[in-house]
Enzyme design. Structure first.
Site, short mmCIF file in Angstrom:
data_model
loop_
_atom_site.label_atom_id
_atom_site.label_comp_id
_atom_site.label_asym_id
_atom_site.label_seq_id
_atom_site.Cartn_x
_atom_site.Cartn_y
_atom_site.Cartn_z
N ASP A 160 -23.29 32.82 -16.19
CA ASP A 160 -23.14 33.89 -15.20
C ASP A 160 -24.44 34.24 -14.49
O ASP A 160 -24.43 34.82 -13.43
CB ASP A 160 -22.55 35.15 -15.85
CG ASP A 160 -23.34 35.62 -17.06
OD1 ASP A 160 -24.37 35.00 -17.36
OD2 ASP A 160 -22.92 36.60 -17.70
N ASN A 212 8.18 4.55 2.01
CA ASN A 212 6.88 4.88 1.42
C ASN A 212 6.42 6.30 1.73
O ASN A 212 5.81 6.96 0.90
CB ASN A 212 5.80 3.89 1.89
CG ASN A 212 5.94 2.54 1.21
OD1 ASN A 212 6.84 2.33 0.41
ND2 ASN A 212 5.06 1.61 1.56
N ASP A 263 -23.21 29.52 -21.93
CA ASP A 263 -24.26 30.52 -22.05
C ASP A 263 -23.79 31.55 -23.07
O ASP A 263 -22.60 31.85 -23.13
CB ASP A 263 -24.48 31.15 -20.68
CG ASP A 263 -25.65 32.11 -20.67
OD1 ASP A 263 -26.71 31.75 -21.21
OD2 ASP A 263 -25.51 33.22 -20.13
N ILE A 302 0.84 -1.20 0.00
CA ILE A 302 0.00 0.00 0.00
C ILE A 302 0.88 1.26 0.00
O ILE A 302 1.66 1.47 0.92
CB ILE A 302 -0.92 0.01 1.25
CG1 ILE A 302 -1.85 -1.22 1.22
CG2 ILE A 302 -1.74 1.29 1.30
CD1 ILE A 302 -2.45 -1.53 2.56
N ASP A 349 -28.41 30.03 -14.94
CA ASP A 349 -27.37 29.03 -15.25
C ASP A 349 -27.05 28.13 -14.06
O ASP A 349 -26.45 27.07 -14.22
CB ASP A 349 -26.07 29.73 -15.67
CG ASP A 349 -26.24 30.56 -16.92
OD1 ASP A 349 -26.95 30.09 -17.83
OD2 ASP A 349 -25.69 31.67 -17.00
N GLU A 398 1.29 4.35 1.23
CA GLU A 398 0.61 5.13 2.26
C GLU A 398 0.51 6.63 1.95
O GLU A 398 -0.42 7.30 2.37
CB GLU A 398 1.32 4.95 3.62
CG GLU A 398 1.10 3.62 4.30
CD GLU A 398 1.97 2.51 3.73
OE1 GLU A 398 1.76 1.36 4.11
OE2 GLU A 398 2.86 2.80 2.89
#
Length: 889
Positions: A614, A708, A326, A282, A618, A284
């Site tokens: 804006d 790690n 838009d 793993i 919207d 970490e």
């Protein structure tokens, strides 16, 4: 549907007398029944709930599991380190999101404080929160509308509805109209007025038909309240990776126990070894590293005028393949501008981009003079007030050095006939020499019907049918280009004139065509977006022809067939619309609900959709899109609250730059992930091989955790801020379903892991053989094991540090991209080696990590071993013929 009912029906249905309004007691009863006229908001999330939300991640669950196990076996330092990593990751996320989700609060602030109502037969001002259905509201210029109204009276009433429709030009209202079509768009409901819109001209009265959350703006608030927290592509990939790593860790532990039983080894010792392997499997630091890289990306984006509110949104930008924008204020300048003017046989274009002063001919000067004098708008210090159409006329005068101030001073207004929606005309009477002149502007059809002559080259000639046809032909041409056409006429008179006599026997001068023009830089941005495999889409509340004209000019659409209106969308079922969505590039006359429907339809095809806007209208679609982008200057607080990203310069071009940055950030995160997994695979191979072959374990859990979290993490962060690929916008968007291991990345991780693992074991073997022991020897002294483990520890750390250099590109050598082009990476490698040296040389650290100082000869051996994965990978690049195709740098 109040707009399709007569006023008599509405008064009866709402049980109100329009002359007296509601009684105070009835208003009080209705207030109790319907509640206060204010928008409801969701309870704000506490910092604790935001913090806990950050922990809902598979990778975090795996880390917390590892922390519990390390606590159980007494490795308290390791457990504390892992928990600190989890906390760091959550804090970074909370800091970014604490300011978000303010949309409904902003909507609440937009609703108006005071309203003029008729109650008990008299007009009185009340708090707008006390307005109830059935109240008679009195409107005049400058008043906000407190609730949704069915207008019952209107006199030249104009209401600015950009908050709902996105269109800056006020809508003329007509209380007498009854609209039969049930699908009439909001912008065309001329007999209605909506909450939070603004009356700009005239006066009117209306009866309240909806309050609070039942209003059109309330419907938007409801949409914004719906939880729509989908995982971003990166979050999905990391979640998938967390599951894979979790299952690998469990699988490894199971394999170890099976081996232990078969080999009849000590079960507790093998349990500790299994923990070492789980820790090795793993990465970490991965969760925190991804959060840090995204946070650094947010900082970089703020320098290019893009403020990102949520960390994962940075990476999502990289996979965007649809930008829904838009029109008004985003693609266009949000100001009406005259682009053409016509006097008989003389059509002239007024360039938008070149704003230098222009010279006017005799007829043109009269045309502009009449238009400016017949206007109530003003324009001073870069700010216009009044009707946007009239502001455009004032600016036209400024271009030709015919300013309103000078013209008003020379030609004082003495009388006027105001505009009304029936005549569609406005007239003023101004001083002209020793006498007076009438200036009339308005709809060209209406002007032609009251004119008897025309102005040609300074001469007044009779207005023949041929001349009328000429004016109408030019009007049609301008209309076809989606221009708003305004005609102008005049007549001279020796004496003062009553308004009723002004609009007859006029001399027509000409006409002008105006439009809200595109932003100057947008055309190039759209071209760049298309080259990057991104499809731009226009969504607007404006009329279809106007929208398509702008879309054609910008390169968004090529024909009218690529456009559809909101009413036409309603004719399709959701499934039918989804099938047809790719045929359209322009969506006109749409409501907020339509915008959400459009975004959903595009997303149903697996697209990653960005929506820019804006206005309040919207906000729902900004929330539903994968990336909602609000305008920082013209954007409402509501739009900003609902968005994932805010553009501080309101520039469409910034979106394209942000997408480029997003693509590079994803590529960098991918490099960091592949680097970390290569390193972890090397650790797993080292320990697994030692168990399977009955060798001593070459690495302790503490040593693996150090590598790690410390040694690996610095180069991983440096890879996360690697300088971007200059050609990244020449490639198609990444498939959001694409795995981290696509395009040969998985193979590179396996090759790197194998090399690192084998060389770590080789170093361990060398350390033992120097003291006369082999890997399979029995009763090896602890001191010899410590020395051999130190050599393995240094090779593992060193090979990973050097290996980070080759991870920067899958096809280009480190010399092609420049060994020192990422100074942070070079710095992290130097720091890594200094820390490694410190762990071995400082006595109390050496004791904690169970390591021993090495001889100079052995340092030479471990450095040589550490360089091998880098060299081998560079040789593979040299001979790989397919690597260029798979390059994801």
């Amino acid at each position: 549907m109040w707009f399709s009912k007569s006023t008599e029906e509405i008064f009866k249905e709402l049980d109100v007398n329009p002359l007296t309004g509601l009684t105070n007691s009835e208003a009080k009863a209705r207030l109790e029944k319907y509640g206060m006229n204010k928008l409801e908001g969701k309870p704000k999330k506490s910092l604790l709930s935001l913090f806990l939300a950050q922990l809902k991640d598979m990778l975090i669950y795996v880390l917390l599991g590892a922390a519990v196990i390390t606590l159980f076996i007494g490795e308290y330092v390791d457990a504390v380190i892992i928990i600190l990593v989890v906390i760091l990751n959550a804090v970074i996320g909370v800091v970014q999101e604490a300011k978000a989700e303010k949309a409904v609060e902003a909507l609440q602030q937009m609703t108006t404080p005071r309203s003029l109502v008729r109650r008990d037969g008299e007009a009185k001002e009340i708090n707008s929160e006390e307005v109830v259905p059935g109240d008679i509201i009195i409107l005049d210029a400058g008043r906000y509308v407190p609730a949704d109204l069915r207008l019952v009276e209107s006199a030249n009433l104009q209401i600015e509805e950009s908050a709902l429709t996105g269109e800056s030009v006020p809508t003329s209202k007509d209380a007498g109209k009854i609209l039969e079509d049930p699908k009439t768009p909001i912008g065309d409901k001329v007999n209605m007025a909506f909450m939070s819109t603004l009356a700009t001209y005239g006066r009117g009265e209306g009866v309240v038909v909806a309050t609070a959350m039942d209003t059109e703006i309330g419907k938007i608030a409801k949409i914004l309240e719906e939880d729509n927290n989908e995982l971003t592509p990166l979050q999905k990939r990391l979640d998938e990776l967390g599951r894979i790593l979790g299952f690998i860790a469990i699988g490894i532990c199971a394999v170890i126990f099976i081996v232990a039983i078969i080999q009849k080894r000590d079960l507790f010792e093998m349990f500790l070894t299994a923990i070492s392997l789980a820790v090795a499997a793993i990465p970490e630091g991965l969760a925190a590293i991804v959060a840090i890289v995204l946070a650094l990306g947010v900082t970089r984006m703020s320098k290019i005028n893009a403020i990102v509110k949520k960390l994962p949104a940075v990476e999502t930008l990289g996979s965007v393949n649809i930008i829904c924008s838009d029109k008004t204020g985003t693609l266009t300048q949000n100001k009406m501008t005259v682009v053409k003017q016509y006097t008989l046989h003389n059509l002239k274009d007024i360039p938008v981009e070149d704003v230098r002063p222009m010279q006017a001919g005799k007829d043109e000067a009269d045309l502009i003079k009449s238009l400016v004098l017949c206007s109530d708008a003003t324009y001073e210090n870069g700010q216009g007030t009044g009707d946007p159409t009239e502001v455009a006329l004032i600016l036209l005068g400024n271009r030709f050095n015919l300013t309103k101030a000078e013209l008003n001073a020379k030609h004082k207004r003495v009388s006027e006939k105001p505009f009304d929606s029936d005549r569609k005309l406005m007239s003023t009477l101004n001083e002209e020499g020793a006498g007076y002149r009438v200036h009339t502007k308005g709809a060209i059809d209406n002007l032609l019907s009251i004119s008897t002559s025309a102005l040609i080259n300074g001469q007044i000639v009779p207005l023949t049918d041929a001349l009328k046809a000429d004016y109408l032909r030019i009007t049609e041409e301008m209309s076809n280009d989606a221009l708003r056409v305004l005609g102008v006429a005049y007549k001279d008179t020796p004496k003062l004139m009553v308004p009723e006599d002004m609009e007859q026997d006029l001399t027509i001068i000409g006409l002008v065509g105006m439009i809200d023009p595109p932003r100057l830089e947008v055309r190039d941005s759209i071209k760049e977006a298309k080259a990057a495999g991104i499809t731009p889409i226009m969504i607007t509340g404006d009329h279809k022809n106007t929208a398509v004209a702008i879309a054609k000019e910008l390169g968004i659409a090529t024909s009218l067939e690529q456009s559809i209106t909101g009413a036409e969308i309603d004719d399709f079922s959701e499934e039918e619309f989804s099938k047809k969505i790719n045929d359209y590039r322009v969506f006109a006359r749409v409501s907020p609900e339509h915008k959400v429907k459009i975004v959903r339809a595009f997303k149903s095809h697996g697209n990653i959709v960005s929506m820019t806007g804006d206005g309040v209208n919207d906000a729902p679609s900004l929330k539903y899109a994968d990336i909602g982008v609000a305008m920082g200057i013209t954007g409402t607080d509501v739009a900003k609250g609902a968005s994932d990203m805010i553009l501080t310069d309101d520039n469409f071009t910034t979106i394209v730059n942000a997408i480029e940055e997003g693509r590079n950030i994803y590529n960098n995160i991918k490099k960091a992930v592949i680097f970390l997994l290569s390193c972890n695979l090397g650790e797993v191979i080292t320990i697994l091989a030692s168990i399977l072959f009955f060798w001593p374990v070459p690495l302790m859990p503490t040593q693996i955790l150090w590598i790690n979290l410390i040694t690996d993490s610095l180069p991983a962060i440096a890879l996360g801020i690697d300088p971007g690929d200059k050609d990244v916008m020449k490639k198609k968007p990444r498939d959001p379903k694409e795995s981290f291991f696509a395009r040969g990345a998985g193979l590179r991780a396996i090759i790197g892991g194998l090399l690192i693992g084998i060389l770590t074991l080789a170093a361990f073997y060398f350390g033992l053989s120097e003291h006369g022991y082999s890997l399979g020897a029995k009763n090896i002294p602890e001191e010899v094991l410590t020395y051999a483990r130190t050599m393995a520890f240094v090779v593992l750390a060193g090979s990973q540090l050097f290996y980070s250099l080759t991870i920067r590109s899958s096809s280009k050598s480190i010399f092609q991209i420049g060994v020192f082009s990422n100074k942070y990476l070079i710095g992290s490698i130097i720091i890594g080696f200094v820390l490694q040296l410190g762990v071995i040389s400082v006595p109390f650290l050496a004791e904690a990590f169970k390591v021993h100082n090495l001889s100079l000869r052995d340092w030479g051996i471990v450095i040589l071993f550490a360089l091998i994965p880098l060299v081998v990978n560079e040789i593979i690049k040299l001979f790989s013929k397919t690597a260029v195709k798979n390059d994801t740098n």
